[in-house]
Each structure stands twice: as structure tokens, then as C-alpha cells.
Design an enzyme around this catalytic site. Structure first.
Site, PDB file in Angstrom:
ATOM      1  N   ALA A  67       0.867  -1.184   0.000  1.00 45.42           N
ATOM      2  CA  ALA A  67       0.000   0.000   0.000  1.00 45.42           C
ATOM      3  C   ALA A  67       0.902   1.232   0.000  1.00 45.42           C
ATOM      4  O   ALA A  67       2.061   1.159   0.406  1.00 45.42           O
ATOM      5  CB  ALA A  67      -0.890  -0.022   1.235  1.00 45.42           C
ATOM      6  N   GLY A 112       0.541  -4.912   0.904  1.00 42.75           N
ATOM      7  CA  GLY A 112      -0.631  -4.983   0.023  1.00 42.75           C
ATOM      8  C   GLY A 112      -0.367  -5.733  -1.266  1.00 42.75           C
ATOM      9  O   GLY A 112      -1.305  -6.255  -1.880  1.00 42.75           O
ATOM     10  N   GLU A 115      -0.766  -9.303  -0.396  1.00 40.55           N
ATOM     11  CA  GLU A 115      -2.208  -9.510  -0.187  1.00 40.55           C
ATOM     12  C   GLU A 115      -2.966  -9.536  -1.518  1.00 40.55           C
ATOM     13  O   GLU A 115      -3.945 -10.270  -1.662  1.00 40.55           O
ATOM     14  CB  GLU A 115      -2.748  -8.408   0.738  1.00 40.55           C
ATOM     15  N   GLU A 135       4.434  -4.878   7.240  1.00 38.91           N
ATOM     16  CA  GLU A 135       3.691  -3.785   7.884  1.00 38.91           C
ATOM     17  C   GLU A 135       4.210  -3.484   9.282  1.00 38.91           C
ATOM     18  O   GLU A 135       4.230  -2.322   9.705  1.00 38.91           O
ATOM     19  CB  GLU A 135       2.193  -4.129   7.952  1.00 38.91           C
TER      20      GLU A 135
HETATM   21  N1  DAK Z   1       4.643   3.090  -0.956  1.00 39.24           N
HETATM   22  C1  DAK Z   1       5.042   4.232  -1.547  1.00 39.24           C
HETATM   23  N2  DAK Z   1       6.180   4.345  -2.232  1.00 39.24           N
HETATM   24  C2  DAK Z   1       6.955   3.245  -2.332  1.00 39.24           C
HETATM   25  C3  DAK Z   1       6.604   2.005  -1.717  1.00 39.24           C
HETATM   26  C4  DAK Z   1       5.384   1.950  -1.013  1.00 39.24           C
HETATM   27  N3  DAK Z   1       4.936   0.841  -0.442  1.00 39.24           N
HETATM   28  N4  DAK Z   1       7.588   1.121  -1.979  1.00 39.24           N
HETATM   29  C5  DAK Z   1       8.501   1.784  -2.718  1.00 39.24           C
HETATM   30  N5  DAK Z   1       8.126   3.054  -2.927  1.00 39.24           N
HETATM   31  C6  DAK Z   1       8.840   4.092  -3.666  1.00 39.24           C
HETATM   32  C7  DAK Z   1      10.063   4.573  -2.888  1.00 39.24           C
HETATM   33  O1  DAK Z   1       9.694   5.544  -1.938  1.00 39.24           O
HETATM   34  C8  DAK Z   1      10.906   5.147  -4.007  1.00 39.24           C
HETATM   35  O2  DAK Z   1      10.403   6.421  -4.353  1.00 39.24           O
HETATM   36  P1  DAK Z   1      11.398   7.649  -4.726  1.00 39.24           P
HETATM   37  O3  DAK Z   1      12.274   7.813  -3.548  1.00 39.24           O
HETATM   38  O4  DAK Z   1      12.150   7.163  -5.942  1.00 39.24           O
HETATM   39  O5  DAK Z   1      10.465   8.794  -5.006  1.00 39.24           O
HETATM   40  C9  DAK Z   1      10.612   4.219  -5.160  1.00 39.24           C
HETATM   41  O6  DAK Z   1       9.391   3.552  -4.844  1.00 39.24           O
HETATM   42  C10 DAK Z   1      11.674   3.138  -5.317  1.00 39.24           C
HETATM   43  O7  DAK Z   1      11.837   2.479  -4.075  1.00 39.24           O
HETATM   44  P2  DAK Z   1      13.270   2.276  -3.380  1.00 39.24           P
HETATM   45  O8  DAK Z   1      14.215   3.365  -3.750  1.00 39.24           O
HETATM   46  O9  DAK Z   1      13.034   2.033  -1.929  1.00 39.24           O
HETATM   47  O10 DAK Z   1      13.741   0.925  -4.105  1.00 39.24           O
HETATM   48  P3  DAK Z   1      14.771  -0.163  -3.548  1.00 39.24           P
HETATM   49  O11 DAK Z   1      15.064  -1.071  -4.684  1.00 39.24           O
HETATM   50  O12 DAK Z   1      15.903   0.473  -2.812  1.00 39.24           O
HETATM   51  O13 DAK Z   1      13.934  -0.988  -2.444  1.00 39.24           O
HETATM   52  C11 DAK Z   1      11.942  -2.133  -1.593  1.00 39.24           C
HETATM   53  C12 DAK Z   1      12.804  -1.768  -2.859  1.00 39.24           C
HETATM   54  C13 DAK Z   1      10.671  -2.813  -2.095  1.00 39.24           C
HETATM   55  C14 DAK Z   1      12.727  -3.116  -0.720  1.00 39.24           C
HETATM   56  C15 DAK Z   1      11.655  -0.835  -0.805  1.00 39.24           C
HETATM   57  O14 DAK Z   1      11.109   0.152  -1.695  1.00 39.24           O
HETATM   58  C16 DAK Z   1      10.653  -1.043   0.286  1.00 39.24           C
HETATM   59  O15 DAK Z   1      11.007  -1.561   1.383  1.00 39.24           O
HETATM   60  N6  DAK Z   1       9.423  -0.574   0.070  1.00 39.24           N
HETATM   61  C17 DAK Z   1       8.382  -0.589   1.076  1.00 39.24           C
HETATM   62  C18 DAK Z   1       7.866  -2.004   1.230  1.00 39.24           C
HETATM   63  C19 DAK Z   1       6.800  -2.061   2.281  1.00 39.24           C
HETATM   64  O16 DAK Z   1       7.048  -1.752   3.458  1.00 39.24           O
HETATM   65  N7  DAK Z   1       5.595  -2.481   1.872  1.00 39.24           N
HETATM   66  C20 DAK Z   1       4.463  -2.529   2.777  1.00 39.24           C
HETATM   67  C21 DAK Z   1       3.744  -1.253   2.707  1.00 39.24           C
HETATM   68  S1  DAK Z   1       2.551  -1.209   4.002  1.00 39.24           S
HETATM   69  C22 DAK Z   1      -4.035  -0.874   6.542  1.00 39.24           C
HETATM   70  C23 DAK Z   1      -4.239  -0.809   5.179  1.00 39.24           C
HETATM   71  C24 DAK Z   1      -3.286  -1.289   4.370  1.00 39.24           C
HETATM   72  C25 DAK Z   1      -2.124  -1.803   4.869  1.00 39.24           C
HETATM   73  C26 DAK Z   1      -1.950  -1.895   6.232  1.00 39.24           C
HETATM   74  C27 DAK Z   1      -2.905  -1.450   7.088  1.00 39.24           C
HETATM   75  N8  DAK Z   1      -4.985  -0.300   7.423  1.00 39.24           N
HETATM   76  C28 DAK Z   1      -5.573   0.887   6.983  1.00 39.24           C
HETATM   77  C29 DAK Z   1      -5.188  -0.933   8.706  1.00 39.24           C
HETATM   78  C30 DAK Z   1      -1.083  -2.216   3.995  1.00 39.24           C
HETATM   79  C31 DAK Z   1       0.140  -1.818   4.312  1.00 39.24           C
HETATM   80  C32 DAK Z   1       1.236  -1.994   3.401  1.00 39.24           C
HETATM   81  O17 DAK Z   1       1.179  -2.584   2.353  1.00 39.24           O
END
Ligand code: DAK
Length: 261
Positions: A67, A112, A115, A135
Site C-alpha cells: 500500500a 498490500g 495480499e 507492515e
Molecule cells: N509506498 C510508496 N512508495 C513506495 C513504496 C510503497 N509501499 N515502496 C517503494 N516506494 C517508492 C520509494 O519511496 C521510491 O520512491 P522515490 O524515492 O524514488 O520517489 C521508489 O518507490 C523506489 O523504491 P526504493 O528506492 O526504496 O527501491 P529499492 O530497490 O531500494 O527498495 C523495496 C525496494 C521494495 C525493498 C523498498 O522500496 C521497500 O522496502 N518498500 C516498502 C515495502 C513495504 O514496506 N511495503 C508494505 C507497505 S505497508 C491498513 C491498510 C493497508 C495496509 C496496512 C494497514 N490499514 C488501513 C489498517 C497495507 C500496508 C502496506 O502494504
């Protein structure tokens, strides 16, 4: 509806391809993208000639990296709950499609993104794919079905471990724990997806739909009720021209010509 964040194409008759198309944010799911996925699911659901939906991510790095953290960071409790409900509604639409939905996980499938893959009927992963529910690293619990679909898919102990540690699993481990059906070279994933889609499209369309219905609806029933559902759907197959054609073709030693009737 014109899409800004996804692509919805029909590479071949009956085969839909939905691509989450925000590669600059690793295809992260913001509200607009979720709404477009929901609208795409409605389009596919309304097409009685649809046979298969393939779901993938744009670019060579990510399926969906979660997400959208930029959108979520200032959420109030109310907006957070509404966002979670929005994602759950959209994923439920995908899951409820009458046709098989296959995730082609071409890279990161985190949060997400994992998911979204779980809401599909099965997953083909590229060898470079990585899955996880990170998360907890962000101070939140999973919000688009991960706490429910992951345990149902891989068992509660393994799911609990992944959900509370945020540990990522690579494609090989995902295969070993039953999260994915098959791992292929990244360059081959679309070819493999289309090959499977064509195989499904060559079968009796109504039989495929009734089969999915029995599996999906039956999973929420007790065994006796689910077996009764299976019998009803089998009976419905016997009302189709496809059943007559399929069995006649077998006995006449030729390939069937199914019409979905
Ligand atoms: N959201 C927004 N931007 C994202 C992103 C994300 N999930 N993942 C990556 N990006 C963006 C980065 O900010 C970066 O943007 P710029 O800096 O270039 O503007 C660009 O994509 C490239 O990412 P990286 O530079 O970080 O790329 P790397 O190859 O170094 O790393 C990575 C890739 C996938 C390991 C890293 O980007 C990463 O750790 N990303 C986040 C992964 C993550 O934590 N995913 C889970 C997100 S939380 C809920 C509703 C929904 C949810 C939970 C609760 N409620 C309302 C209760 C769901 C939550 C999630 O999914």
C-alpha cells in the site's frame, strides 16, 4: 473509465491482463489505484466471454511493493479504517470473479502486494520475486486481508511468523511453503502466464466457472454443505451444451468445440 494507474488489456480472446502501472513507486497501491483495480474487476465480470484474468506489475522490479506509504503516513484512525475497507472490498471483487485469476509476481510482492497475490486464485512467481508482510516495520498490522488469507493459504504458524516478524521470503521458499504454485525465470513469466491462460481458455468455460465457484464458496462451508454445492454445480453442468459436446467429442475421438453454452 480511463485508467491512470493500471493497464487493462486483452492480449488474446478471452484473456485479460491487468498491470498495476506505477513503476516509479514500485506499483504501490494508493486509493486511486485500488479504485481502478475495482473498476477493472467490474469490466471483466461483465464480459461473459472472459476466461482468465492475469494480474502483474509494471517494470522489472516489483509486482506491488505494498500500500502507498506516502498516502498512509498521515492517516487518522477513520481514514485508516476506510482505506483498509476499500482495499478489502476491491480484493474481494477479484476473488469473487467467476473466472480464474492468476498473479504473475514479477518482483517484490510486499504488504498490500502480497495480499493482492493472495486474493488471486494462484500465483506464478519470477525467480527474483520476494514476498512478505512488512507492515510491522511501519508500525501497522496488515490491512488488506493478509491476517486472514495468508494463514488460510500457508497455515497459521508460518503466517504468524511472517506477519509478526516482517521477514521476506524469496521465490524458492514461497514455493516450498505453498504460497506460490510455480517459479519461472523472470524473462519467461508472461509467456508462462499466457500459456496457462490459453490452456484454461481451451476448456469448457462454464465447467471452469462452476469449478471455481465450488472451490471458493465451498471453502467457507462445512464438508457436507460443500459437497452438496458440488453436486448442484455438477448437475448444472449437465444442463449445458458444452457437457454434451465434451462427452460426444471424447467418444468420437476428436477435440471438443466448447461454446460456453
Ligand atoms: N509506498 C510508496 N512508495 C513506495 C513504496 C510503497 N509501499 N515502496 C517503494 N516506494 C517508492 C520509494 O519511496 C521510491 O520512491 P522515490 O524515492 O524514488 O520517489 C521508489 O518507490 C523506489 O523504491 P526504493 O528506492 O526504496 O527501491 P529499492 O530497490 O531500494 O527498495 C523495496 C525496494 C521494495 C525493498 C523498498 O522500496 C521497500 O522496502 N518498500 C516498502 C515495502 C513495504 O514496506 N511495503 C508494505 C507497505 S505497508 C491498513 C491498510 C493497508 C495496509 C496496512 C494497514 N490499514 C488501513 C489498517 C497495507 C500496508 C502496506 O502494504
Amino acid at each position: 473509465m480511463t485508467f491512470q494507474n493500471i493497464l487493462l488489456e486483452q492480449p488474446e480472446a478471452g484473456i485479460y491482463l491487468l498491470t498495476v502501472n506505477r513503476p516509479q513507486a514500485l506499483n504501490a497501491l494508493n486509493s486511486a489505484t485500488l479504485d481502478e483495480i475495482g473498476a477493472a474487476a467490474d469490466t471483466v465480470a461483465a464480459d461473459e466471454n472472459a476466461r482468465v484474468l492475469l494480474v502483474t506489475g509494471a517494470g522489472d522490479k516489483a509486482f506491488v511493493a505494498g500500500a502507498d506509504i506516502a498516502e498512509m503516513r498521515n492517516f487518522t484512525p477513520e481514514r485508516g479504517e476506510a482505506f483498509s475497507a476499500r482495499g478489502s472490498r476491491v480484493f474481494a471483487k477479484l476473488e469473487a470473479l467467476a473466472i480464474p485469476v492468476i498473479a504473475l509476481v514479477n518482483g517484490y510482492a510486499l504488504g498490500g502486494g502480497c495480499e493482492l497475490a493472495l486474493a488471486c486464485d494462484w500465483v506464478i512467481a519470477a525467480d527474483r520475486a520476494a514476498f512478505g508482510q512488512p507492515e510491522v516495520n511501519l508500525g501497522v498490522s496488515a490491512g488488506f486481508g493478509g491476517t486472514q488469507r495468508l494463514p488460510r493459504k500457508i497455515g497459521s504458524a508460518r503466517a504468524m511468523e511472517l506477519l509478526v516478524t516482517g521477514r521476506q521470503v524469496k521465490a524458492d521458499e514461497a514455493l516450498a511453503i505453498g504460497l506460490v504454485n510455480q517459479v519461472v525465470a523472470a524473462a519467461e513469466i508472461m509467456r508462462k502466464g499466457l500459456e496457462i491462460a490459453r490452456l484454461i481458455a481451451s476448456k469448457g468455460p462454464l465447467a471452469a466457472r462452476y469449478t471455481k465457484e465450488a472451490v471458493v464458496r465451498g471453502a467457507d462451508m462445512d464438508l457436507a454443505e460443500a459437497l452438496a454445492l458440488e453436486s448442484r454445480l455438477f448437475g448444472r453442468c449437465c444442463a449445458t451444451q458444452d457437457q454434451k459436446e465434451g462427452m460426444r467429442a471424447f467418444l468420437e475421438k476428436r477435440s471438443p468445440k466448447f461454446e460456453g453454452k
